[in-house]
Every structure is written in C-alpha cells, then in structure tokens.
Design a protein around this motif. Structure first.
Motif, PDB file in Angstrom:
ATOM      1  N   SER A 206      49.050  43.421  35.569  1.00  0.00           N
ATOM      2  CA  SER A 206      47.926  44.313  35.848  1.00  0.00           C
ATOM      3  C   SER A 206      46.756  44.039  34.915  1.00  0.00           C
ATOM      4  N   LEU A 207      47.061  43.788  33.638  1.00  0.00           N
ATOM      5  CA  LEU A 207      45.992  43.493  32.676  1.00  0.00           C
ATOM      6  C   LEU A 207      45.370  42.133  32.957  1.00  0.00           C
ATOM      7  N   ALA A 208      46.164  41.173  33.422  1.00  0.00           N
ATOM      8  CA  ALA A 208      45.611  39.870  33.805  1.00  0.00           C
ATOM      9  C   ALA A 208      44.632  40.029  34.954  1.00  0.00           C
ATOM     10  N   ALA A 209      44.955  40.892  35.906  1.00  0.00           N
ATOM     11  CA  ALA A 209      44.043  41.137  37.026  1.00  0.00           C
ATOM     12  C   ALA A 209      42.734  41.746  36.546  1.00  0.00           C
ATOM     13  N   LEU A 210      42.805  42.648  35.559  1.00  0.00           N
ATOM     14  CA  LEU A 210      41.587  43.224  34.998  1.00  0.00           C
ATOM     15  C   LEU A 210      40.735  42.140  34.340  1.00  0.00           C
ATOM     16  N   GLY A 211      41.375  41.256  33.570  1.00  0.00           N
ATOM     17  CA  GLY A 211      40.642  40.160  32.946  1.00  0.00           C
ATOM     18  C   GLY A 211      39.988  39.263  33.975  1.00  0.00           C
ATOM     19  N   GLU A 212      40.706  38.934  35.045  1.00  0.00           N
ATOM     20  CA  GLU A 212      40.151  38.078  36.087  1.00  0.00           C
ATOM     21  C   GLU A 212      39.024  38.778  36.838  1.00  0.00           C
ATOM     22  N   LEU A 213      39.122  40.086  36.994  1.00  0.00           N
ATOM     23  CA  LEU A 213      38.058  40.842  37.647  1.00  0.00           C
ATOM     24  C   LEU A 213      36.752  40.720  36.874  1.00  0.00           C
ATOM     25  N   PRO A 218      30.835  38.496  41.248  1.00  0.00           N
ATOM     26  CA  PRO A 218      30.825  39.901  41.668  1.00  0.00           C
ATOM     27  C   PRO A 218      31.338  40.133  43.081  1.00  0.00           C
ATOM     28  N   GLU A 219      31.276  39.110  43.950  1.00  0.00           N
ATOM     29  CA  GLU A 219      31.751  39.303  45.323  1.00  0.00           C
ATOM     30  C   GLU A 219      33.275  39.329  45.429  1.00  0.00           C
ATOM     31  N   LEU A 220      33.986  38.931  44.361  1.00  0.00           N
ATOM     32  CA  LEU A 220      35.443  38.975  44.379  1.00  0.00           C
ATOM     33  C   LEU A 220      35.888  40.375  43.960  1.00  0.00           C
ATOM     34  N   ARG A 221      36.193  41.197  44.962  1.00  0.00           N
ATOM     35  CA  ARG A 221      36.518  42.602  44.696  1.00  0.00           C
ATOM     36  C   ARG A 221      37.856  43.029  45.276  1.00  0.00           C
ATOM     37  N   ASN A 222      38.459  42.169  46.109  1.00  0.00           N
ATOM     38  CA  ASN A 222      39.748  42.490  46.711  1.00  0.00           C
ATOM     39  C   ASN A 222      40.655  41.280  46.586  1.00  0.00           C
ATOM     40  N   PHE A 223      41.586  41.339  45.657  1.00  0.00           N
ATOM     41  CA  PHE A 223      42.442  40.179  45.423  1.00  0.00           C
ATOM     42  C   PHE A 223      43.759  40.593  44.785  1.00  0.00           C
ATOM     43  N   VAL A 224      44.700  39.673  44.828  1.00  0.00           N
ATOM     44  CA  VAL A 224      45.940  39.831  44.090  1.00  0.00           C
ATOM     45  C   VAL A 224      46.060  38.645  43.145  1.00  0.00           C
ATOM     46  N   CYS A 225      46.345  38.934  41.890  1.00  0.00           N
ATOM     47  CA  CYS A 225      46.504  37.889  40.876  1.00  0.00           C
ATOM     48  C   CYS A 225      47.990  37.796  40.543  1.00  0.00           C
ATOM     49  N   VAL A 226      48.595  36.648  40.894  1.00  0.00           N
ATOM     50  CA  VAL A 226      50.027  36.449  40.693  1.00  0.00           C
ATOM     51  C   VAL A 226      50.245  35.691  39.389  1.00  0.00           C
ATOM     52  N   VAL A 237      43.834  44.276  42.929  1.00  0.00           N
ATOM     53  CA  VAL A 237      42.499  44.857  42.796  1.00  0.00           C
ATOM     54  C   VAL A 237      41.967  45.129  44.194  1.00  0.00           C
ATOM     55  N   LEU A 238      41.611  46.384  44.461  1.00  0.00           N
ATOM     56  CA  LEU A 238      41.017  46.772  45.736  1.00  0.00           C
ATOM     57  C   LEU A 238      39.664  47.413  45.484  1.00  0.00           C
ATOM     58  N   ASP A 239      38.652  46.889  46.176  1.00  0.00           N
ATOM     59  CA  ASP A 239      37.283  47.392  46.035  1.00  0.00           C
ATOM     60  C   ASP A 239      36.858  47.454  44.573  1.00  0.00           C
ATOM     61  N   GLY A 240      37.239  46.422  43.809  1.00  0.00           N
ATOM     62  CA  GLY A 240      36.824  46.325  42.418  1.00  0.00           C
ATOM     63  C   GLY A 240      37.596  47.207  41.457  1.00  0.00           C
ATOM     64  N   THR A 241      38.658  47.858  41.934  1.00  0.00           N
ATOM     65  CA  THR A 241      39.432  48.771  41.087  1.00  0.00           C
ATOM     66  C   THR A 241      40.878  48.303  40.989  1.00  0.00           C
ATOM     67  N   PRO A 242      41.378  48.030  39.775  1.00  0.00           N
ATOM     68  CA  PRO A 242      42.791  47.652  39.632  1.00  0.00           C
ATOM     69  C   PRO A 242      43.710  48.816  40.013  1.00  0.00           C
ATOM     70  N   ILE A 331      50.119  44.493  54.074  1.00  0.00           N
ATOM     71  CA  ILE A 331      50.059  45.924  53.756  1.00  0.00           C
ATOM     72  C   ILE A 331      48.734  46.305  53.100  1.00  0.00           C
ATOM     73  N   ILE A 332      48.293  45.524  52.117  1.00  0.00           N
ATOM     74  CA  ILE A 332      47.132  45.954  51.322  1.00  0.00           C
ATOM     75  C   ILE A 332      45.819  45.307  51.746  1.00  0.00           C
ATOM     76  N   ASP A 333      45.842  44.195  52.494  1.00  0.00           N
ATOM     77  CA  ASP A 333      44.643  43.569  53.038  1.00  0.00           C
ATOM     78  C   ASP A 333      43.662  43.119  51.948  1.00  0.00           C
ATOM     79  N   VAL A 334      44.006  42.030  51.262  1.00  0.00           N
ATOM     80  CA  VAL A 334      43.077  41.393  50.336  1.00  0.00           C
ATOM     81  C   VAL A 334      42.708  40.028  50.890  1.00  0.00           C
ATOM     82  N   ASP A 335      41.584  39.483  50.421  1.00  0.00           N
ATOM     83  CA  ASP A 335      41.116  38.209  50.973  1.00  0.00           C
ATOM     84  C   ASP A 335      41.370  37.007  50.071  1.00  0.00           C
ATOM     85  N   THR A 336      41.890  37.249  48.855  1.00  0.00           N
ATOM     86  CA  THR A 336      42.055  36.157  47.897  1.00  0.00           C
ATOM     87  C   THR A 336      43.340  36.321  47.107  1.00  0.00           C
TER      88      THR A 336
END
Length: 405
Positions: A206-213, A218-226, A237-242, A331-336
């Motif tokens: 979760s903290l790695a996703a915050l760092g990547e955010l 700025p256009e990367l607002r919906n993603f999963v960081c594995v 991260v959905l709509d810019g919120t972890p 389920i969560i619908d992210v683009d990246t």
C-alpha cells in the motif's frame, strides 16, 4: 393499515466560527499550491479559490512565516509586463521518515514537503525481529539528524512491512519474515526516543502504491501496483486515492488462489499465487540457484546465463500473476498495472504472460486494454511511500503544523 411515516428532523445549522473559517480558507489555498505543477501567484490563488486578494495575502503571509511555502518566482504568465512572484512548497521545514524491510537490506529515507528524497540509507538485514527493529531505530535516529542538518524537521516516521498490520502497528502475520504478532510500532517508538514523534506501521504494498502515485504523471489515477519483495502485495489506487480496506488489510494478492491443486502456502491454504510467482519460488525451479543475495538479482543473472528453467518459471509466474490480476481488475476496474518492488527489475520477463492473461480474462480488455509497465520507483517505492505518508498528513492539514510553529 397505513404505516406511520417517521420523518427525520432537519439537522440544526451551526454557525461557522471565525477560527474554523480561517482554517478552511488556509486549507483551500494550500491545496492549490500543493497541486500546482509550477509556482503559482497570489492573483492566481485568488481566482482559483474565490477568496479576495487581501485574504489571500494574509494566508500567504501565514504560510510563509510557518515555513510551508517559499517565494519562487516568477509565476507562470502569458501576459507581458512585470512578472508575478510565484509561490511553491518549501524545501525546508516538515519532512517525513520512511523505513523499509527488504529481502537483503533495511532502508531509511527522508523526503521533504515537495516530495524530494533528501536522505537514503541502507544496512544489511537481520533475521530476528528484535535485531531488525533495533537496527531500524538506529537508522531512524541517524536519518533524523541528517534531516536536521538540512533544515528539515521530521514530523512522523512510518515503517513499511509485509503482511496484515493492525491499527496499533502490530505485524499480525508476515510469513516471509517469520513474524507473527510483532509489535513493531511500540518497539520503534520506544527505541527512536524522539519525544512526540508519531511512529506508525503500514503495509509495504500500500505504501509503495502511495509512492508511485506521487511519482507518476497526474493522469495516472487508477492503478494497481504489484510488489514482490516478500509476499506478493497489491497497492490499489482509485481516483487518485489509495485504498486501505476497513482495517487496512487489503491488497494481499499473493494469497489469491490460482491453482486449487497447488502446493500448500505458508498461510495454510493451497495453491496461492505466492507459491507460483514469489521470487523464492521462481528461484526454486533452478537446480543450482545463483549465489546473489537478492532473489531478483539472482533471477536476472540466471536469465543472462540462458537458464531454460528460470525462463519457464518466469513465464509460469507471469501467467499466474495475470490470472490473479484479471480477477482483481474485473472487480475494481483500473486501467494500469505497475510492476513494483523487485518485479520492476523482472518486468521484461513477466509482462508478456501477464498481458496474455489480462487480454483473455478481463471482460473489457477488447475495447479498453490494461497497460502493464514497470513502476517508476521500483524497489525504492515502499520506503519513499512510507516517508511520503507523514508528509501527506501535513499537505492535507497544514494547520496542524502551523499550530506548533
């Protein structure tokens, strides 16, 4: 029979006190400065917030006096004439401290209010929890001193650790570390010894996703960081919120079942993703593994040596990752999908298998394909995200800093 209708009494309006209005307007103004990609002028702040120029001037003076912003002109302007003085976040003042446990090292990092890394240190990792936490506390003290020498005040420390972690900082279960019910938060708070310094523990993915955010466009607002440093975790991260989940335990992708007949996992279940795509499990496919300390480096060396077993294991891992991620994305619908942690170093060999499964299993892939790429921060994402989590609290609530200064 007519049922009685129970009406809800309207909420009683309460007056907005002057102090609350001041704090609200300061938050509003500060958010504009935080979100600006370039120095922003007082007149631009007035337009963006709807506040009068005198109000903006008073707020700016308060933020300048509190060390949260600096004059860094000129501001952007398309007009001729006298350039306007720009305002931006201060490179001195509040800072965050991050700590991270990696396969082969412990890491400490300090970031300032702008998000810039001001200190980064590594030391070998210990196996026992007590030795690990003692070493992390020593690194934290050294980092706080290094920050102070640069005019920075560390306002909080966060440890990134694998596995479910409760609200008190207890690492409930981290099989890759051999930890169960380790109160890492209390241990660090007592050993760091900085009076009043908040010390929290968060999930590394979760903290790695915050760092990547913070690090991404700025256009990367919906993603999963594995991340695959220890257990496989997914920061969402959905709509810019972890997303953290109701108890902060979300993202345990490594314990999604991908093979019902698969081997028994350390968690007690069978066929977990971790058993196929974990770094140690990938290495186990090779009769004589590389002696490199880091599993990711060992895998890279084996690929360079042309090991067919490691290539087969990587393809199997990519396929399993793609299978688990497909279920998550449906389920969560992210683009990246960002391949973070040690997976970022192995992206060249994992991406094809992941994309193959995403394209065949994600329902919307035919008209909205999911992009898979290495995460910008890679193995440093968790420790940077941990440091940013403390800074993020000041960005969201500047009044908490100003009240003390």
């Amino acid at each position: 029979m007519t049922r009685p209708v129970h009406r809800v009494a309207p909420a009683t309006d309460t007056p907005v006190r002057q102090e609350s209005l001041r704090a609200h307007n300061l938050d509003l103004t500060f958010r504009q400065i935080v979100g600006s990609r370039a120095p922003i002028s007082r007149s631009e702040l007035s337009v963006a917030t709807g506040l009068t120029r005198p109000t903006i001037s008073r707020i700016v003076d308060e933020l300048l006096a509190g060390g949260l912003i600096v004059e860094a002109g000129p501001a952007r302007s398309g007009n001729s004439g006298r350039p306007r003085v720009g305002l931006s976040l201060a490179p001195t003042g509040p800072a965050g401290l991050g700590l991270d446990i990696r396969v082969d090292a412990l890491t400490a990092c300090v970031v300032d209010l702008t998000g810039a890394v001001r200190h980064l240190d590594f030391t070998p990792r210990f196996e026992a929890p007590d030795e690990t936490l003692r070493s992390l506390a020593a690194m934290a003290k050294a980092a706080i001193d290094a920050a102070a020498a640069q005019g920075l005040t560390v306002v909080g420390a966060t440890l990134a650790a694998p596995g479910p972690i409760d609200e008190n900082g207890v690492v409930r279960f981290a099989p890759a570390l051999g930890w169960r019910d380790v109160d890492a938060g209390a241990a660090l708070r007592s050993r760091i010894g900085a009076a009043g310094l908040p010390v929290v523990v968060g999930n590394d993915a979760s903290l790695a996703a915050l760092g990547e955010l913070y690090a991404s466009a700025p256009e990367l607002r919906n993603f999963v960081c594995v991340s695959g440093e220890f257990d496989i975790g997914a920061g969402i991260v959905l709509d810019g919120t972890p997303l953290r989940g109701s108890r902060g335990w979300s993202g345990e992708l490594g314990h999604v079942m991908v093979d019902s007949g698969g081997p028994r996992c350390a968690c007690g279940a069978n066929g977990c993703l971790q058993c196929v795509a974990g770094l140690r499990e990938i290495l186990a496919a090779v009769p004589v593994p590389s002696p490199a300390a880091s599993p990711a480096v060992a895998i890279d060396e084996l690929v360079s040596a042309g090991s067919p077993e490691i290539l087969t294991a990587l393809d199997r891992a990519g396929t399993a990752l793609g299978t688990a991620l497909s279920a998550l994305i449906n389920i969560i619908d992210v683009d990246t999908v960002l391949l973070g942690g040690s997976f970022s170093l192995l992206a060249s060999w994992l991406t094809e298998g992941i994309e193959r499964e995403l394209n065949s299993r994600v329902l919307t892939a035919g008209w909205a394909p999911v992009e898979v790429r290495p995460a910008p921060l890679g193995p440093d994402a968790a420790v940077i995200g941990a440091a940013l989590s403390a800074v993020d609290r000041i960005r969201r609530d500047p009044n908490s800093w100003l009240a003390r200064h």
